[in-house]
Design an enzyme around this catalytic site. Structure first.
Site, short mmCIF file in Angstrom:
data_model
loop_
_atom_site.label_atom_id
_atom_site.label_comp_id
_atom_site.label_asym_id
_atom_site.label_seq_id
_atom_site.Cartn_x
_atom_site.Cartn_y
_atom_site.Cartn_z
N LYS A 187 3.87 -17.12 44.21
CA LYS A 187 2.69 -16.27 44.42
C LYS A 187 1.46 -17.08 44.81
O LYS A 187 0.56 -16.57 45.46
CB LYS A 187 2.41 -15.45 43.16
CG LYS A 187 3.62 -14.69 42.59
CD LYS A 187 4.25 -13.75 43.58
CE LYS A 187 5.56 -13.19 43.04
NZ LYS A 187 6.32 -12.44 44.05
N GLY A 214 4.53 -8.83 36.07
CA GLY A 214 3.88 -8.83 34.76
C GLY A 214 4.29 -9.92 33.78
O GLY A 214 3.61 -10.12 32.77
N GLU A 221 -6.95 -15.77 38.71
CA GLU A 221 -7.73 -14.87 39.56
C GLU A 221 -8.77 -14.15 38.72
O GLU A 221 -8.60 -13.99 37.51
CB GLU A 221 -6.82 -13.79 40.20
CG GLU A 221 -5.92 -14.29 41.30
CD GLU A 221 -5.00 -13.21 41.85
OE1 GLU A 221 -4.49 -13.41 42.95
OE2 GLU A 221 -4.79 -12.17 41.18
N LYS A 258 7.17 1.41 36.93
CA LYS A 258 6.61 2.57 37.62
C LYS A 258 7.31 3.83 37.14
O LYS A 258 8.51 3.81 36.86
CB LYS A 258 6.78 2.42 39.14
CG LYS A 258 5.96 1.25 39.71
CD LYS A 258 6.35 0.93 41.12
CE LYS A 258 5.64 -0.35 41.58
NZ LYS A 258 6.24 -0.88 42.84
N ARG A 266 12.24 -6.91 49.26
CA ARG A 266 13.42 -6.06 49.09
C ARG A 266 13.12 -4.62 49.51
O ARG A 266 11.95 -4.26 49.69
CB ARG A 266 13.80 -6.05 47.60
CG ARG A 266 12.65 -5.50 46.75
CD ARG A 266 12.95 -5.40 45.28
NE ARG A 266 11.91 -4.68 44.58
CZ ARG A 266 10.78 -5.22 44.14
NH1 ARG A 266 10.56 -6.52 44.31
NH2 ARG A 266 9.87 -4.48 43.53
N VAL A 318 12.58 0.76 44.99
CA VAL A 318 13.03 2.00 44.34
C VAL A 318 12.37 3.21 45.00
O VAL A 318 13.02 4.22 45.30
CB VAL A 318 12.68 1.97 42.83
CG1 VAL A 318 12.98 3.32 42.18
CG2 VAL A 318 13.41 0.85 42.12
N ARG A 378 10.83 9.06 38.51
CA ARG A 378 12.01 8.32 38.07
C ARG A 378 12.55 8.96 36.79
O ARG A 378 11.82 9.09 35.81
CB ARG A 378 11.65 6.86 37.78
CG ARG A 378 11.15 6.12 39.00
CD ARG A 378 10.97 4.65 38.70
NE ARG A 378 10.39 3.95 39.81
CZ ARG A 378 10.38 2.63 39.95
NH1 ARG A 378 10.92 1.86 39.00
NH2 ARG A 378 9.83 2.05 41.00
#
Ligand code: MV4
Length: 446
Positions: A116, A165, A200, A237, A292, A295, A338
C-alpha cells in the site's frame, strides 16, 4: 483463446464464473475440498477435482494442489474469484511460470498494488489525490511520531502489506501514538510477516466509494462508475449500491478520471477497483486498489448492462475491451444485500448447518447469486456469506422498495441469517435518505 478454465474458488462466485464460461463456450474445471463434495460449484462444472481437506490452507489456498489439478485437467487458464489466492502475487507468478493464464493482472502489478505504501507513492506521482501521509516506510514509533506531528492529528497507522483493516490503528493525540504504533506493527508482523508501516491523516466519517475499471492489454482503460460500500461492519461490507447517493455527475466525472489515471499509473490490465474515501462532495482520496473481481460487482453489472466476468475472461484472452468510455451509461439504481449465515443478535456469530427449507425471491429486477439449495449443509470452514440478493430499480427509492419486498420473501430455515437485520437497515430513515458514512452501523441501532 481460453478453451478450458479452472475456477480456483468455491461458493456463489465459482458458480457465477462457471455460468459465464458456459455461455462463452469455455469448458470448466471446478476444484473442491473434502467438505465441499456436495457443493453446487462442483456439480455444475464440466469436471471437478478434489484438492484436499476442508480447511482452506489445505485446499483452496494450496497452490501446488490447484496447479496439479490445472495441469492434469489440461485447463489453460485459472480464474481465482475473490478471497483465497485472488490477490496473491506468488500464485499469479506460479501461473506465469507454468504457462497458465491467470485471469487478473500480472504478478508484478499485484505485488506493487499489494504494497500500500508503493501504491500510494505511485498514485501521488501520477497526480491522483492521496491522503496527507508518509512516502517512506516507517519502521519505529519514534520516527512515526515525528511524521504524525508533521501530518497532523488524528492519524491512522497502517501496515504496508495490510488492507481490509488488519494491522491498522488510529491515534487522536501524540500521547496515544507509541502504543497504537506498536500494537499495529505487532499485528502486521503476525498477519503478514512484515512490520513495515505507513501513516496517514485520519479522515473522519467519510464514505467508502469505489470505482470499477476495466483495462485491456492494448492500454485501453475505462471506468464503469462507482459503488457506495459505506454500509459495513468491522470491515465486512453488508450493503453496496450503484450509483452512490453522494456522487453527482460532475463528481463522477472527476473521480472516474482519477480512477482511470490510477489504473494507467499501475500499468493495470483486467478488471480492478480503485477505493476512495469521500470526505465531502469535492474532497476524495485514493485509498487502495483491489486487483480481483469483487463480491459487489453485480451492482455495477446491473447499472451498466455489462458482464464483468466475461470481460475479465476476454481481457485475459488478449481481446480488446468490448465498449468505449462514451458507450458506458449508468442506468437506474442497483442495491446488493449480502445474506450471511450468522446471528446478528449473538454478535454476528457464524451459523453453519443444514438448510431444511428454502425459498428465494424472484421477479422483475431481482437477482440472486448463491450456491445454496434445500438440503445443503453449509460447512463451518469458510466465509459466512451464502447468497447475494441484488435488485435494480429506475430510482433509488424503487430499488429500496424492491429490496425490502425481496428480503421479506426469503425463507431460509435450519440456520440463522442476517435477512431481518438487512431489512432493518433498509428501513432506517438515514439509510433511506442516503445520509450515511462508514460509521453508520456503529451509530445506528438496527
Ligand atoms: C482510512 C480511514 C480514514 N482515514 N484511512 C479501512 C480498511 C482499509 N482499506 C483502510 N481503511 C480506512 N482507512 C484514512 N487515512 C478509514 C478507514 C476505514 C474504513 C474505510 C472504508 C470502509 C470502512 C472503514 C471502516 C473503518 C475505517
Amino acid at each position: 483463446m481460453i478453451r478450458k478454465l479452472l475456477i480456483a474458488n468455491r461458493g456463489e462466485i465459482a458458480v457465477r464464473i462457471i455460468r459465464a464460461c458456459r455461455e462463452m463456450g469455455i469448458e470448466t474445471v471446478a476444484v473442491y475440498s473434502e467438505a465441499d463434495r456436495d457443493s453446487l460449484h462442483a456439480h455444475l462444472a464440466d469436471e471437478a477435482i478434489c484438492i484436499g481437506p476442508g480447511p482452506s490452507a489445505k485446499s483452496y489456498l494450496n497452490m501446488e494442489s490447484i496447479m496439479s489439478a490445472t495441469l492434469v485437467s489440461g485447463a489453460d487458464a485459472i480464474h481465482p474469484g475473490f478471497g483465497f489466492l485472488s490477490e496473491n502475487a506468488r500464485f499469479a507468478a506460479f501461473c506465469e511460470q507454468c504457462g497458465v493464464t491467470f485471469v487478473g493482472p500480472g504478478s508484478q502489478v499485484i505485488q506493487n498494488l499489494g504494497n500500500k505504501q508503493i501504491a500510494r507513492n505511485t498514485m501521488a506521482a501520477a497526480g491522483v489525490p492521496v491522503i496527507p501521509g508518509t512516502d517512506h516506510p516507517v519502521m519505529d514509533a519514534e520516527t512515526g511520531e515525528r511524521e504524525a506531528a508533521r501530518i497532523g492529528y488524528p492519524v491512522i497507522i497502517k501496515a504496508a502489506l495490510g488492507g481490509g483493516g488488519k494491522g491498522m490503528r488510529t491515534a487522536y493525540q501524540p500521547e496515544e501514538f507509541a502504543l497504537a504504533f506498536q500494537t499495529a506493527q505487532k499485528e502486521a508482523e503476525n498477519a503478514f510477516g512484515d512490520g513495515t508501516m505507513y501513516i496517514e491523516h485520519y479522515v473522519e466519517n467519510p464514505r467508502h466509494i469505489e470505482f470499477q475499471i476495466l483495462a485491456d492489454a492494448e492500454g485501453n482503460v475505462i471506468h464503469l462508475g462507482e459503488r457506495d460500500c459505506s454500509i459495513q461492519r468491522n470491515h465486512q461490507k453488508m450493503i453496496e449500491e450503484a450509483p452512490s447517493a453522494a456522487v453527482s455527475p460532475a463528481l463522477r466525472e472527476k473521480m472516474g478520471c482519477a480512477a482511470v489515471k490510477a489504473a494507467k499509473a499501475a500499468h493495470y490490465v483486467n478488471a480492478g477497483t480503485i477505493e476512495f474515501l469521500l470526505e465531502n462532495d469535492e474532497k476524495f482520496y485514493f485509498m487502495e486498489m483491489n486487483t480481483r473481481i469483487q463480491v459487489e460487482h453485480p451492482v455495477t453489472e446491473w447499472v451498466t448492462g455489462m458482464d464483468l466476468v466475461k470481460e475479465q475472461i476476454r481481457i485475459a484472452s488478449g481481446l480488446p475491451l468490448s465498449v468505449k468510455q462514451e458507450d458506458v451509461h449508468i442506468q437506474g439504481h442497483a442495491i446488493e444485500c449480502r445474506i450471511n449465515a450468522e446471528n446478528p443478535r449473538k454478535n454476528f456469530r457464524p451459523s453453519p448447518g443444514t438448510i431444511t427449507e428454502l425459498h428465494l425471491p424472484g421477479g422483475q429486477g431481482i437477482r440472486v447469486d448463491t450456491d445454496i439449495y434445500a438440503g445443503y449443509t453449509i460447512p463451518p470452514y469458510y466465509d459466512s456469506m451464502v447468497a447475494k440478493l441484488i435488485v435494480h430499480g429506475e430510482t433509488r427509492e424503487e430499488a429500496i422498495a424492491k429490496m425490502q419486498s425481496a428480503l421479506g420473501e426469503v425463507i431460509i430455515q435450519g440456520i440463522d441469517t442476517n435477512v431481518d437485520y438487512q431489512y432493518g437497515i433498509l428501513n432506517d430513515p438515514d439509510y433511506q435518505s442516503g445520509k450515511f458514512n462508514i460509521e453508520f452501523l456503529n451509530t445506528h441501532v438496527i
